[in-house]
Design an enzyme around this catalytic site. Structure first.
Site, PDB file in Angstrom:
ATOM      1  N   CYS A 196       0.800  -1.233   0.000  1.00 13.37           N
ATOM      2  CA  CYS A 196       0.000   0.000   0.000  1.00 13.37           C
ATOM      3  C   CYS A 196       0.830   1.280   0.000  1.00 13.37           C
ATOM      4  O   CYS A 196       0.779   2.060  -0.939  1.00 13.37           O
ATOM      5  CB  CYS A 196      -0.934   0.011   1.212  1.00 13.37           C
ATOM      6  N   LEU A 197       1.587   1.498   1.072  1.00 12.25           N
ATOM      7  CA  LEU A 197       2.195   2.811   1.283  1.00 12.25           C
ATOM      8  C   LEU A 197       3.159   3.260   0.189  1.00 12.25           C
ATOM      9  O   LEU A 197       3.167   4.438  -0.165  1.00 12.25           O
ATOM     10  CB  LEU A 197       2.902   2.853   2.650  1.00 12.25           C
TER      11      LEU A 197
END
Length: 437
Positions: free
Chosen positions: A274-275
Site C-alpha cells: 500500500c504505502l
C-alpha cells in the site's frame, strides 16, 4: 426495484452466494468471514496452488486460521476454483486483486481489467459487483462501469456496482477484517445500499458514502496521510543526525502532548502493498487534471531515499572501525516489510541488501518468516541467529524488528549494530556498539 428486493432478501436470509476474485491477503480473509457467517462462498484465483491449498483446507496466509478453512471446506461453505464461468452462479462478486505501479510509476490496473473482463463475460441480472482493490478516483465509473454496461444491463436496476476500499493490516491481531469499519460507495443509491447490506452481514460497522469516487479517494487519503507523515519524520531523522540529537527521544517527548500531535517513526524505507504505491496513484491522477501534488511526490522521494541513507550509515559506522563496506561481513536481521509478517513486497531490505552487495559487502541474513529470498541473480537462505555468526559479523543491521528476535543476545554477541527500528531502545549494554538511524 424487483431485482433489488430479491437480492436484498437473499442477502438477509444468507441465501446469496458470494464470489471473491483474488485470494491473497485481502480476498482470503474476506472469503473466510463470509463463509463463517453462513454464506456459500467461492474463491476465484489464477494461482492453482492457492486453489488447491484452500480446497485441501490449508491456509497460506498467517492471519487466516487453517482450522477455520478446514472446517468451512468440510461444511461446504468455502471452496476455490480456477473456472471463472462459475461467476454466473454467484450473486455477489467482490474483486480483491493487486494494483501495482509500472516502472514508469504509473498505475497498473491490468489485474482489475482482467478480472472485470471475466465478470463481463458472466454477468447476469441481479449481480452485485464490488471492487476492493486500491486504485485512483474514477476507476469504478470510468473503467469498470463501461465494461459491464456493454452487456446491455442497466446499473442500479439490472445489476449493482460499488467500491469498498480494503483496510487489511497484515499481522495486526487487534484490527481484523471483521472489526475494521468498512466504507462503501455505489454508482447509485441502490448500489450503495446493497453493498452496505452485503458487508454488514460480516463486518461490525459499515459506513456508506455518497459515491464510488469518495470511497476510492478515502483509501488514498488514509495511505497518503501515513506516507507523508513518515516522509516528514524520516527527513527529521536525518536532520537530527546532523544536529547530534536522538530523534527517537524527540518523538517520545513530543508524544506526551495530549493534543495536536500523532507519533510517526522513521525507518529504513516504506514497504508492503500500500504505502509505497497508493499515494502515487493519487499524484498520477492529479497530474491528469493539471494539479501538481508536491507533498505526495516529495514524501515519496524522501522515503525512497531511505535505503540508500541506511547504507551510508552502515558505511560511516564501519569507517569508524577502520573497515570499508567492501569485504565486510554484514548480517541483516529481518527482511520483511514490517514486523511479524511473511510479506516481503516492496521491502526496503531488498534494496539495502542489493546496495551493500554492489559495494562489495558480504551479506547474510536471519528472518524467522522468510527461509529464502532472491535478490537480483542471487538466492539467500536465512541462517540461524547464533553466537558464531554474530561474532564474525563486522556489522549487524536490524531492518525488521520481529518480536521473536532475542535482542539482548544480539547486543551481547555483536560488535557493531545499526538499528533502523529503535529495537534496542533502553538497553544499557547497547551503548558504544549501537548506531541508531
Amino acid at each position: 426495484m424487483k431485482l433489488f428486493e430479491q437480492l436484498r432478501d437473499k442477502i438477509i436470509s444468507k441465501d446469496a452466494k458470494v464470489g471473491i476474485i483474488g485470494l491473497g491477503y485481502v480476498g482470503l480473509p474476506l472469503a473466510v468471514e463470509f463463509a463463517k457467517a453462513g454464506f456459500d462462498t467461492t474463491g476465484f484465483d489464477i494461482d492453482s496452488n492457492r486453489v488447491e491449498d484452500i480446497n485441501r483446507g490449508k491456509s497460506y496466509i498467517p492471519d487466516v486460521s487453517e482450522k477455520d478453512i478446514e472446517k468451512l471446506v468440510k461444511d461446504k461453505l468455502l471452496h476455490a476454483t480456477l473456472d471463472y464461468k462459475a461467476l454466473k452462479i454467484v450473486d455477489a462478486i467482490i474483486i480483491c486483486v493487486p494494483t501495482p505501479l509500472r516502472k514508469t510509476r504509473e498505475p497498473d490496473i491490468s489485474f482489475i481489467i482482467s478480472s472485470v473482463e471475466k465478470v463481463a463475460k458472466n454477468i447476469r441480472q441481479g449481480h452485485i459487483i464490488v471492487l476492493e482493490s486500491t486504485t485512483y478516483p474514477g476507476t469504478t465509473e470510468e473503467v469498470i462501469l463501461p465494461m459491464l454496461k456493454s452487456s446491455n444491463l442497466k446499473v442500479g436496476k439490472d445489476f449493482f456496482l460499488a467500491f469498498s476500499p480494503e483496510r487489511v493490516d497484515p499481522g495486526n491481531k487487534k484490527w481484523t477484517t471483521k472489526n475494521i469499519p468498512k466504507i462503501v460507495g455505489g454508482v447509485t443509491s441502490q448500489c450503495t445500499e446493497i453493498a452496505r447490506l452485503l458487508y454488514s452481514q460480516v463486518i461490525k460497522e459499515v459506513i456508506p458514502v455518497s459515491s464510488t469516487r469518495v470511497a476510492e479517494m478515502t483509501k488514498l487519503l488514509e495511505n497518503t496521510f501515513r506516507s507523508v507523515n513518515i516522509g516528514l519524520v524520516n527527513e527529521l531523522s536525518r536532520m537530527c543526525h546532523k544536529l547530534g540529537v536522538d530523534v527517537w527521544e524527540v518523538i517520545d517527548a513530543a508524544s506526551t502532548k495530549p493534543f495536536g500531535f500523532m507519533p510517526f517513526y522513521p525507518g529504513p524505507g516504506l514497504g508492503g502493498h500500500c504505502l509505497p504505491v497508493d499515494p502515487l496513484y493519487l499524484s498520477w491522477k492529479a497530474r491528469l487534471h493539471g494539479f501538481d501534488a508536491r507533498f505526495i511526490e516529495l514524501a515519496a522521494q524522501v522515503n525512497s531515499d531511505m535505503p540508500g541513507y541506511v547504507v551510508e550509515r552502515i558505511s560511516s559506522a564501519l569507517n569508524v572501525h577502520k573497515k570499508p563496506v567492501h569485504g565486510s561481513r554484514i548480517f541483516v536481521v529481518g527482511v520483511t516489510y514490517k514486523k511479524d509478517v511473511r510479506d516481503i513486497r516492496e521491502s526496503p531490505a531488498v534494496e539495502i541488501i542489493n546496495l551493500i552487495i554492489e559495494k562489495g559487502g558480504i551479506v547474510s541474513y536471519h528472518d524467522p518468516y522468510v527461509p529464502e529470498i532472491e535478490i537480483g541473480n542471487s538466492k539467500f537462505r536465512s541462517v540461524a541467529l547464533n553466537k558464531p555468526i554474530l561474532e564474525v559479523a563486522d556489522c549487524v543491521v536490524i531492518i525488521t524488528d520481529h518480536s521473536s528476535i532475542d535482542y539482548q543476545f544480539l547486543i551481547k554477541n555483536a560488535s557493531l549494530i545499526i538499528d533502523t527500528r529503535n529495537a534496542l531502545k533502553g538497553s544499557r549494554e547497547a551503548k558504544g556498539k549501537v548506531v541508531k538511524l
